[in-house]
Design an enzyme around this catalytic site. Structure first.
Site, PDB file in Angstrom:
ATOM      1  CG  PHE A   1       6.584 -20.404  44.764  1.00 52.63           C
ATOM      2  CD1 PHE A   1       7.445 -20.910  43.793  1.00 52.63           C
ATOM      3  CD2 PHE A   1       6.668 -19.056  45.090  1.00 52.63           C
ATOM      4  CE1 PHE A   1       8.372 -20.084  43.183  1.00 52.63           C
ATOM      5  CE2 PHE A   1       7.594 -18.233  44.481  1.00 52.63           C
ATOM      6  CZ  PHE A   1       8.454 -18.740  43.523  1.00 52.63           C
TER       7      PHE A   1
ATOM      8  N   GLY B   1       8.670 -27.873  37.490  1.00 50.55           N
ATOM      9  CA  GLY B   1       8.475 -26.796  38.468  1.00 50.55           C
ATOM     10  C   GLY B   1       8.819 -27.190  39.886  1.00 50.55           C
ATOM     11  CD  GLU B   2       5.032 -28.720  42.313  1.00 53.41           C
ATOM     12  OE1 GLU B   2       4.532 -28.786  43.419  1.00 53.41           O
ATOM     13  OE2 GLU B   2       4.396 -28.970  41.272  1.00 53.41           O
TER      14      GLU B   2
ATOM     15  N   GLY C   1       5.538 -17.082  36.108  1.00 49.62           N
ATOM     16  CA  GLY C   1       6.921 -16.616  36.027  1.00 49.62           C
ATOM     17  C   GLY C   1       7.809 -17.747  35.536  1.00 49.62           C
TER      18      GLY C   1
HETATM   19 MO1  MOS Z   1       2.609 -26.457  43.112  1.00 51.02          MO
HETATM   20  S1  MOS Z   1       2.941 -26.535  45.148  1.00 51.02           S
HETATM   21  O1  MOS Z   1       1.696 -27.906  42.901  1.00 51.02           O
HETATM   22  O2  MOS Z   1       1.683 -25.077  42.833  1.00 51.02           O
END
Ligand code: MOS
Length: 730
Positions: free
Chosen positions: A233, A696-697, A460
């Site tokens: 994260f 992912g974000e 993950g």
């Molecule tokens: Mo993500 S906060 O760019 O690992």
């Protein structure tokens, strides 16, 4: 291409279910000792005396390292362009929880017990821990994530004069912490002046570089291994003090050393999302057209270095408006340095901007979706470039339909369910589609199986699954014949798994290496009189499911059979692939629309979220299952951001007082209602050869605003300070 896009199972799934996947802290080396960090207990001052005698007397203790006796580092602990680490080089304390000693013992329990025997006396200095008081000294950082901290276009004052409606609102978001299931962990081992680190990291090659520079070693004397990460994260995107301290302790001691942070130690010395205050000013014509947008960001950082939280970058790009300004300012507190945390900038920025847009819609008596469509940016208004692809209109449409937006009575407090206030809110989601240079290697073995490798990471998120699919399709092999390896600096170099860029960066390299092998196979077959593809033009050769033959003809022969006739050779290919100048010609972002339904107890102020619908245009999904999972995971975090997550700092000593999973509330199953994630089909020929944008974000973005907007709709109360806890609604 036939497995890309499928919801393939993770090849690493059985290892994880059976507990045999080895995370950093699971590596046990012969003679390994256990290290624990000793942390400062005040936020600012100097260490007057540090007495390790009591600790050294404890059973099993092998070493205690303090600033008085730690080896001096050539870099003074400062590696260029990276974090300022606390490596026991001086007596200075810059925040509460800073590592000030390392205790090493035969067992972890012994080390923990001995650490309690350390006696430390400080000369305390008056700390600055008050955001309000530090406001006066706010300053512009050199840059925000590589961009100018301030921006302006058009004539904001003139835009405001010509507007029918104007609003100004201040939104604040608290410090938040990463809570991966796997805490930070490092195992360090030296052999003949070479260091091997088993580290939980988002970038093995970056960890090698920083650790080598910090210790004054050539990079080729450091190897970093990380086959699995139990959540990163952004928190594991930097090398923090404990990694280098483990290496220092192992070298001093002449034994491998393991250093695992406990949960409480995750709240202080390893970064977090900073507390931020954002001021939005919007002015619009009566038809909703934005005439002026202003976004001022004030974020906390440490005294050690500038962490430039980039919350207003999203505002520069998201809506078409000729007159705009943005500013970013920092204020320094005596705290640990903040860092990347899932969608740093966009998660907080979309909360403020998308809340303000909802407030404007209410002012204008306009539907929130209509307001957004009225200001839809057909080209990137900051860069003046076309988007490589953008499906935002489709996301609004599909999302509204799926969610049932039409049933929303726009008047606040107008909808009820049972004795509860019912509310519906929405917001826009967005995150840039990043990509970096990456390399990969593929080897096709005589037995027809392939080993494909890249020094990437799997947080993950499903890198193993996605890359196995990409490789299998490129090679023309079934998934079961392909093995993918990552997480080792001995493998071809790959970029940080951050910025949602792993698939976009690594997949093109994996694909190129696979296609190279396929080309070699075809060449062999064409020149081989015994091959069913002998003499066939290359474009007419089919490599599929591990068999080579002629296009349009069934059968063919196995890859093994072909290789066997050529001395049982292994075929190998390396690829190193970088993005081209398409990034200068197109603006590349993922977009989405989030819809939230909330139920608020009018007597207790409790907010429940029975349903969230998120619809995204994120290019092509390489693995439908892991992609949808990841987007849903982002939404869960957005729910926590909206309703429960906040780090509470003691105003006197600066220590995070709720630094554990019992008191820092991340959403648990009981907090999460229905989450529906849809991806609209989106073809992006520019973003990378796979057409995949990062996922992912983007999932966390927009969620807090959608929930806050729904809470306003349910209750008529506009909460401008997250999290929306019951006290703020009573
Ligand atoms: Mo993500 S906060 O760019 O690992």
């Amino acid at each position: 291409m036939n497995t890309v896009g499928q919801p393939a199972d993770r090849p690493d799934g059985p290892l994880k279910v059976c507990g045999t996947a080895r995370y950093a802290g699971d590596f046990r080396l012969p003679g390994m000792a256990e290290a624990v960090l000793v942390q400062s207990t005040l936020p600012r001052g100097r260490i007057l005396r540090i007495d390790r005698a009591g600790a050294l007397d404890m059973p099993g203790v092998a070493a205690v390292m303090t600033h008085l006796d730690a080896p001096r580092l050539p870099s003074k602990g400062r590696a260029a362009k990276d974090r300022v680490l606390s490596l026991l080089q001086d007596d200075r304390v810059a925040y509460n929880g800073q590592p000030i000693a390392v205790v090493v013992a035969d067992t972890r329990d012994q080390a923990v017990a001995a650490a309690r025997e350390m006696v430390v006396e400080y000369r305390a200095e008056t700390p600055m821990l008050d955001f309000e008081a530090a406001r006066r000294s706010a300053y512009p950082p050199e840059s925000v994530q590589g961009k100018e901290p301030d921006s302006e276009r058009g004539d904001p004052a003139a835009g405001r004069r010509g507007a029918a409606s104007y609003l100004r609102a201040v939104y604040s978001t608290p410090a938040e912490y990463h809570n991966p299931m796997e805490p930070h962990a490092t195992v360090a081992a030296w052999e003949n002046g070479r260091l091997t680190l088993y580290d939980s990291t988002q970038q093995v090659s970056g960890a090698r570089k920083v650790v080598a520079a910090t210790l004054g070693l050539d990079e080729d004397r450091v190897r970093v291994i990380c086959p699995f990460v139990g959540g990163g994260f952004g928190g594991k995107g930097s090398v923090w003090s404990h990694v280098v301290l483990a290496a220092m302790a192992a070298r001093e001691l002449g034994r491998p050393v393991r250093l695992v942070l406990d949960r409480t130690q995750m709240y202080g010395p390893v970064g977090n999302r900073p507390a931020i205050e954002q001021t939005l000013e919007l002015a619009a014509r009566s038809d909703g057209a934005l005439r002026m947008v202003g976004h001022d960001v004030l974020a906390e950082t440490s005294t050690l270095e500038d962490w430039d939280e980039s919350s207003a970058l999203v505002t520069r790009m998201l809506y078409a408006c000729d007159n705009l300004w943005t500013t970013h300012r920092l204020l320094r507190l005596d705290i640990g340095t903040p860092t990347f945390q899932r969608a740093p900038g966009e998660s907080t920025g979309t909360y403020a901007l998308e809340s303000a847009m909802d407030e404007l819609a209410w002012e204008l008596n306009m539907d929130p979706i209509a307001l957004r469509l009225r200001n839809h940016a057909d080209v990137d208004p900051e860069r003046g470039l076309p988007f490589s692809s953008k499906s935002l209109r489709e996301c609004y449409r599909v999302g509204a339909e799926r969610f049932g937006w039409a049933a929303r009575d726009p008047r606040p407090r107008s909808m009820r369910r049972g004795g509860l206030l019912s509310g519906m809110g929405m917001a826009t989601a967005t995150y840039p589609a990043h990509r970096s240079r990456a390399s990969a290697r593929a080897r096709l073995m005589p037995d027809g199986t392939a080993l494909v490798q890249s020094g990437s990471q799997d947080l993950g998120t499903g890198t193993y699954a996605a890359m196995t699919q990409v490789a299998a399709d490129a090679l023309g092999l079934p998934l079961s014949q392909v093995r993918f390896e990552l997480g080792d600096t001995e493998l071809p170099k790959a970029p940080i798994s951050g910025g949602s860029q792993t698939v976009a960066s690594v997949a093109p390299a994996v694909r190129a290496a696979g296609l190279d092998i396929r080309r070699q196979l075809i060449e062999l077959a064409i020149g081989d009189p015994r091959s069913p593809a002998h003499g066939v033009p290359a474009g007419q050769v089919r490599v599929e499911d591990g068999r080579i033959g002629r296009r349009g003809h069934a059968g063919g022969e196995t890859v093994q059979a072909l290789l066997a006739r050529h001395g049982g050779r292994m075929l190998e290919a390396n690829a190193d692939v970088a993005p081209g100048d398409e990034r200068k010609r197109y603006s590349m972002h993922g977009f989405g629309a989030v819809f939230a339904h909330v139920l608020v107890d009018p007597d207790l102020g409790e907010v429940r979220v029975p349903r969230i619908v998120g619809v995204y245009g994120v290019g092509r999904l390489v693995n439908e299952k892991t992609a949808i999972n990841q987007l849903a995971g982002g939404i869960v975090w957005g729910l926590g951001m909206a309703l429960t997550e906040a780090a509470l700092r003691d105003p006197h000593d600066g220590r995070c007082v709720n630094g554990d999973l019992a008191q820092y509330h991340v959403p648990v199953n009981a907090d999460v209602g229905g989450i529906e994630v849809l991806a609209v089909p989106e073809d992006d020929p520019h973003v990378n050869p796979l057409g995949a944008k990062g996922i992912g974000e983007i999932g966390i973005t927009g969620v807090a605003a959608a929930i806050a907007n729904a809470v306003h709709h349910a209750t008529g109360r506009r909460v401008r300070a997250l999290p929306i806890t019951p006290d703020k609604l009573l």
